[in-house]
Write a protein that holds these residues in place. Structure first.
Motif, mmCIF file in Angstrom:
data_model
loop_
_atom_site.group_PDB
_atom_site.id
_atom_site.type_symbol
_atom_site.label_atom_id
_atom_site.label_comp_id
_atom_site.label_asym_id
_atom_site.label_seq_id
_atom_site.Cartn_x
_atom_site.Cartn_y
_atom_site.Cartn_z
ATOM 1 N N LYS A 7 11.850 4.970 0.575
ATOM 2 C CA LYS A 7 10.939 5.925 -0.066
ATOM 3 C C LYS A 7 10.842 5.566 -1.541
ATOM 4 O O LYS A 7 11.674 4.825 -2.056
ATOM 5 C CB LYS A 7 11.479 7.353 0.110
ATOM 6 C CG LYS A 7 10.455 8.447 -0.201
ATOM 7 C CD LYS A 7 11.022 9.821 0.096
ATOM 8 C CE LYS A 7 9.999 10.898 -0.244
ATOM 9 N NZ LYS A 7 10.519 12.246 0.029
ATOM 10 N N ASN A 8 9.812 6.085 -2.209
ATOM 11 C CA ASN A 8 9.613 5.776 -3.634
ATOM 12 C C ASN A 8 9.605 4.277 -3.890
ATOM 13 O O ASN A 8 10.280 3.771 -4.768
ATOM 14 C CB ASN A 8 10.679 6.459 -4.495
ATOM 15 C CG ASN A 8 10.396 7.933 -4.685
ATOM 16 O OD1 ASN A 8 9.244 8.324 -4.844
ATOM 17 N ND2 ASN A 8 11.428 8.748 -4.629
ATOM 18 N N ASN A 9 8.798 3.579 -3.048
ATOM 19 C CA ASN A 9 8.626 2.117 -3.195
ATOM 20 C C ASN A 9 9.959 1.375 -3.211
ATOM 21 O O ASN A 9 10.159 0.434 -3.982
ATOM 22 C CB ASN A 9 7.800 1.804 -4.453
ATOM 23 C CG ASN A 9 6.453 2.507 -4.439
ATOM 24 O OD1 ASN A 9 6.219 3.419 -5.223
ATOM 25 N ND2 ASN A 9 5.572 2.137 -3.526
ATOM 26 N N GLY A 10 10.868 1.802 -2.346
ATOM 27 C CA GLY A 10 12.144 1.095 -2.195
ATOM 28 C C GLY A 10 13.260 1.606 -3.073
ATOM 29 O O GLY A 10 14.407 1.157 -2.943
ATOM 30 N N ALA A 11 12.953 2.560 -3.970
ATOM 31 C CA ALA A 11 14.006 3.079 -4.868
ATOM 32 C C ALA A 11 15.032 3.901 -4.100
ATOM 33 O O ALA A 11 16.209 3.956 -4.470
ATOM 34 C CB ALA A 11 13.374 3.914 -5.976
ATOM 35 N N GLU A 12 14.594 4.570 -3.025
ATOM 36 C CA GLU A 12 15.515 5.347 -2.173
ATOM 37 C C GLU A 12 15.573 4.679 -0.801
ATOM 38 O O GLU A 12 14.543 4.425 -0.190
ATOM 39 C CB GLU A 12 15.017 6.784 -2.002
ATOM 40 C CG GLU A 12 14.946 7.596 -3.276
ATOM 41 C CD GLU A 12 14.321 8.961 -3.016
ATOM 42 O OE1 GLU A 12 14.603 9.557 -1.953
ATOM 43 O OE2 GLU A 12 13.537 9.402 -3.871
ATOM 44 N N LYS A 13 16.808 4.422 -0.319
ATOM 45 C CA LYS A 13 16.972 3.810 1.002
ATOM 46 C C LYS A 13 17.983 4.595 1.817
ATOM 47 O O LYS A 13 18.981 5.069 1.289
ATOM 48 C CB LYS A 13 17.450 2.359 0.874
ATOM 49 C CG LYS A 13 16.399 1.392 0.387
ATOM 50 C CD LYS A 13 16.884 -0.041 0.508
ATOM 51 C CE LYS A 13 15.850 -1.016 -0.031
ATOM 52 N NZ LYS A 13 16.269 -2.423 0.120
ATOM 53 N N SER A 14 17.697 4.720 3.099
ATOM 54 C CA SER A 14 18.652 5.315 4.020
ATOM 55 C C SER A 14 18.553 4.565 5.343
ATOM 56 O O SER A 14 17.706 3.672 5.493
ATOM 57 C CB SER A 14 18.350 6.804 4.218
ATOM 58 O OG SER A 14 17.035 6.971 4.708
ATOM 59 N N LEU B 66 0.803 -1.221 0.000
ATOM 60 C CA LEU B 66 0.000 0.000 0.000
ATOM 61 C C LEU B 66 0.840 1.279 0.000
ATOM 62 O O LEU B 66 0.307 2.374 -0.167
ATOM 63 C CB LEU B 66 -0.941 0.021 1.220
ATOM 64 C CG LEU B 66 -2.093 -0.999 1.194
ATOM 65 C CD1 LEU B 66 -2.769 -1.077 2.554
ATOM 66 C CD2 LEU B 66 -3.117 -0.643 0.115
ATOM 67 N N ALA B 67 2.154 1.135 0.195
ATOM 68 C CA ALA B 67 3.021 2.318 0.275
ATOM 69 C C ALA B 67 2.986 3.110 -1.028
ATOM 70 O O ALA B 67 3.135 2.558 -2.119
ATOM 71 C CB ALA B 67 4.447 1.890 0.600
ATOM 72 N N LEU B 68 2.789 4.415 -0.908
ATOM 73 C CA LEU B 68 2.807 5.331 -2.049
ATOM 74 C C LEU B 68 4.199 5.963 -2.157
ATOM 75 O O LEU B 68 4.983 5.917 -1.201
ATOM 76 C CB LEU B 68 1.742 6.414 -1.855
ATOM 77 C CG LEU B 68 0.297 5.907 -1.715
ATOM 78 C CD1 LEU B 68 -0.640 7.049 -1.337
ATOM 79 C CD2 LEU B 68 -0.168 5.225 -2.995
ATOM 80 N N PRO B 69 4.532 6.554 -3.302
ATOM 81 C CA PRO B 69 5.898 7.063 -3.495
ATOM 82 C C PRO B 69 6.395 8.004 -2.398
ATOM 83 O O PRO B 69 7.567 7.956 -2.020
ATOM 84 C CB PRO B 69 5.805 7.783 -4.851
ATOM 85 C CG PRO B 69 4.743 7.036 -5.588
ATOM 86 C CD PRO B 69 3.741 6.639 -4.546
ATOM 87 N N ASN B 70 5.526 8.857 -1.836
ATOM 88 C CA ASN B 70 5.968 9.801 -0.808
ATOM 89 C C ASN B 70 5.930 9.245 0.610
ATOM 90 O O ASN B 70 6.354 9.910 1.552
ATOM 91 C CB ASN B 70 5.126 11.083 -0.860
ATOM 92 C CG ASN B 70 5.494 11.944 -2.054
ATOM 93 O OD1 ASN B 70 6.636 11.919 -2.511
ATOM 94 N ND2 ASN B 70 4.533 12.691 -2.571
ATOM 95 N N ASP B 71 5.400 8.024 0.778
ATOM 96 C CA ASP B 71 5.379 7.409 2.104
ATOM 97 C C ASP B 71 6.784 6.966 2.503
ATOM 98 O O ASP B 71 7.603 6.604 1.645
ATOM 99 C CB ASP B 71 4.458 6.181 2.113
ATOM 100 C CG ASP B 71 2.998 6.535 1.901
ATOM 101 O OD1 ASP B 71 2.621 7.687 2.172
ATOM 102 O OD2 ASP B 71 2.235 5.646 1.466
#
Length: 338
Positions: free
Chosen positions: A314-321, A260-265
């Motif tokens: 973030k961005n459905n896993g595209a960004e990770k920190s 259900l995660a959206l890109p900004n979640d």
């Protein structure tokens, strides 16, 4: 000699016993029954063996065609300001039933049916099944005189099908109230084995869910079905007017949070320990991220003693920190629990 074509009726079919009995009563009187099932964002229609599965099974057992109608955005819009108010939870039963009958009316007109039947029982449900409410529902759905409730029909005013001779009062039931003895006896007579409980899997009648739903509608002008699906899972925390955290409670909920995660979640999980996925949604998500990482850690198997890494996607896993933090203390976060 040409066999006379059976008259058609439309049934509102739920997974419960009462609507099945209504169908059987009409079939035994020679009518061809076509069923309509209503799906809303607040029923458990498609969850495993949810009510949708049950309804399809019931329709097959009854030998009726089934049409499923989804009331989505228009249902959410109605829920903002239901004309006839809410029940004890956030359940707009009268407006909801009127919408269902409107959908059934459309199908009735399409197939040339004579009237609509439902399994409603006089006095069974406090908000929508007393005499005045039943009349209001008919009026709101533009079906005055065309809704037949076979289980209680002999206790209710005459309908147009009765006045025109299509049905006879002696063939209608006199069931009233919440006891199910009469229904169970009828089920035996009609050969319905393992009769189900009363139908209706509406989450809005659940007090705990109602609190979450009220919070959502208070803080979001027009909730989406995605927002509503999130209401059905996890532990919920209202962090500010625009931001909310949901923490998964098991593997299924963790999977749902990811889906259900959206890109900004922002999605959180402990890097090196078994624990929940958590989703942070709202305009101020970034400013709450460290606090939410600590809450995520608190519900994981991470030890209390030392700081641990929490992954933030973030961005459905595209960004990770990663955030290095300690477990949050209950007194710091439980006050935000919805």
């Amino acid at each position: 000699m040409v066999e006379e074509q059976k008259k058609k009726v439309v049934a509102l079919l739920s997974g419960g016993l009462d609507s099945q009995l209504a169908v059987r009563m009409m079939q035994s009187q020679g009518f061809e029954v076509s069923a309509v099932a209503i799906k809303t964002p607040f029923c458990d229609f498609d969850c495993g063996r949810g009510c949708g599965f049950e309804i399809r099974e019931r329709a097959d057992a009854l030998g009726v065609n089934l049409k499923t109608v989804y009331l989505g955005d228009e249902y959410i819009e109605m829920l903002k300001h239901p004309k006839h108010g809410f029940g004890s939870g956030m359940n707009p039963c009268i407006d909801c039933r009127a919408m269902m009958f409107k959908a059934a009316k459309k199908h009735m007109d399409e197939i040339g049916a004579e009237f609509i039947i439902s399994g409603e029982v006089l006095g069974q449900r406090p908000m929508s099944q007393h005499g005045p409410a039943l009349k209001t529902i008919e009026k709101e759905s533009e079906l005055e005189g065309y809704i037949v409730r076979p289980l209680s029909g002999a206790l209710l005013p005459k309908t147009i099908p009765e006045e025109s001779g299509l049905i006879k009062r002696e063939n209608l039931g006199m069931i009233r109230g919440r006891t199910r003895r009469s229904q169970l006896q009828l089920a035996k007579e009609y050969g319905i084995e393992n009769p189900p409980n009363a139908g209706g899997g509406c989450l809005l009648t659940d007090p705990a869910f109602g609190i979450r739903a009220k919070d959502l509608f208070k803080h979001t002008e027009t909730p989406t079905t995605n927002d509503i699906d999130l209401l059905k899972i996890g532990r919920h925390f209202r962090l500010d007017e625009k931001t909310k955290l949901i923490v998964g409670r098991n593997k299924d909920e963790n999977d749902m949070i990811k889906a259900l995660a959206l890109p900004n979640d922002l999605v959180f999980y402990a890097k090196d320990h078994v624990g929940p996925n958590a989703i942070l949604r709202g305009d101020n998500a970034e400013s709450h991220s460290k606090f939410c990482a600590g809450i995520t850690l608190r519900y994981s198997d991470a030890p209390k003693e030392s700081p641990q890494a929490v992954v933030v996607e973030k961005n459905n896993g595209a960004e990770k920190s990663e955030i290095l933090t300690s477990r949050a203390e209950e007194q710091d976060y439980l006050k935000y629990r919805i």
